[in-house]
Write a protein that holds these residues in place. Structure first.
Motif, mmCIF file in Angstrom:
data_model
loop_
_atom_site.group_PDB
_atom_site.id
_atom_site.type_symbol
_atom_site.label_atom_id
_atom_site.label_comp_id
_atom_site.label_asym_id
_atom_site.label_seq_id
_atom_site.Cartn_x
_atom_site.Cartn_y
_atom_site.Cartn_z
ATOM 1 N N THR A 1 0.865 -1.179 0.000
ATOM 2 C CA THR A 1 0.000 0.000 0.000
ATOM 3 C C THR A 1 0.900 1.226 0.000
ATOM 4 O O THR A 1 2.123 1.118 0.096
ATOM 5 C CB THR A 1 -0.897 0.042 1.252
ATOM 6 N N LYS A 2 0.309 2.397 -0.038
ATOM 7 C CA LYS A 2 1.130 3.608 0.015
ATOM 8 C C LYS A 2 1.767 3.789 1.387
ATOM 9 O O LYS A 2 2.660 4.604 1.565
ATOM 10 C CB LYS A 2 0.316 4.837 -0.378
ATOM 11 N N PHE A 3 1.328 2.996 2.374
ATOM 12 C CA PHE A 3 1.889 3.075 3.720
ATOM 13 C C PHE A 3 2.894 1.960 4.023
ATOM 14 O O PHE A 3 3.441 1.895 5.109
ATOM 15 C CB PHE A 3 0.765 3.036 4.769
ATOM 16 N N THR A 4 3.148 1.068 3.081
ATOM 17 C CA THR A 4 4.089 -0.026 3.282
ATOM 18 C C THR A 4 5.499 0.525 3.481
ATOM 19 O O THR A 4 5.942 1.393 2.731
ATOM 20 C CB THR A 4 4.073 -0.989 2.075
ATOM 21 N N GLU B 1 10.906 -1.945 5.665
ATOM 22 C CA GLU B 1 11.119 -3.038 6.623
ATOM 23 C C GLU B 1 10.153 -4.190 6.389
ATOM 24 O O GLU B 1 10.494 -5.346 6.599
ATOM 25 C CB GLU B 1 10.975 -2.519 8.056
ATOM 26 N N GLU B 2 8.954 -3.890 5.960
ATOM 27 C CA GLU B 2 7.960 -4.942 5.718
ATOM 28 C C GLU B 2 8.332 -5.806 4.519
ATOM 29 O O GLU B 2 7.975 -6.978 4.462
ATOM 30 C CB GLU B 2 6.577 -4.324 5.494
ATOM 31 N N VAL B 3 9.024 -5.234 3.574
ATOM 32 C CA VAL B 3 9.386 -5.946 2.353
ATOM 33 C C VAL B 3 10.799 -6.531 2.430
ATOM 34 O O VAL B 3 11.021 -7.684 2.094
ATOM 35 C CB VAL B 3 9.265 -5.019 1.119
#
Length: 104
Positions: free
Chosen positions: A72-75, A78-80
């Motif tokens: 999302t635009k908020f990703t 660190e999540e990826v």
């Protein structure tokens, strides 16, 4: 490509086409990516079986690693890519902990 690999790939595509109605082109695209040893990227609206197709394929391929995340635009990176290693920073190295993330 050997006959056994070709047969396994054909069975994977047949299974995907049978399980996922009207996703024949996507199943063949996945097969092309497997042959080329390249990644697939699916972009589309929610509920169109993108994740389910990927999971099913990963389960069918022996030794395949699977990573999934909702972008999302908020990703955050660190999540990826994984969080920054604090131990690495203590030793003047910028490293990420990539276990279970996209790089692995």
């Amino acid at each position: 490509m050997s006959q056994s690999v070709q047969g396994k790939l054909s069975r994977i595509v047949d299974s995907l086409e049978t399980t996922f109605v009207e996703r024949d082109e996507v199943a063949r695209g996945i097969a092309a990516a497997l042959i080329a040893r390249q990644h697939c990227f699916f972009l589309g609206p929610p509920g169109t079986a993108k994740s389910a197709l990927c999971k099913e394929t990963a389960q069918a391929v022996q030794g395949a690693d699977y990573f999934e995340t909702l972008l999302t635009k908020f990703t955050t990176p660190e999540e990826v890519f994984g969080p920054v290693s604090l131990k690495g920073l203590e030793n003047d190295r910028y490293e990420r902990i990539t276990a279970g993330k996209l790089p692995t």
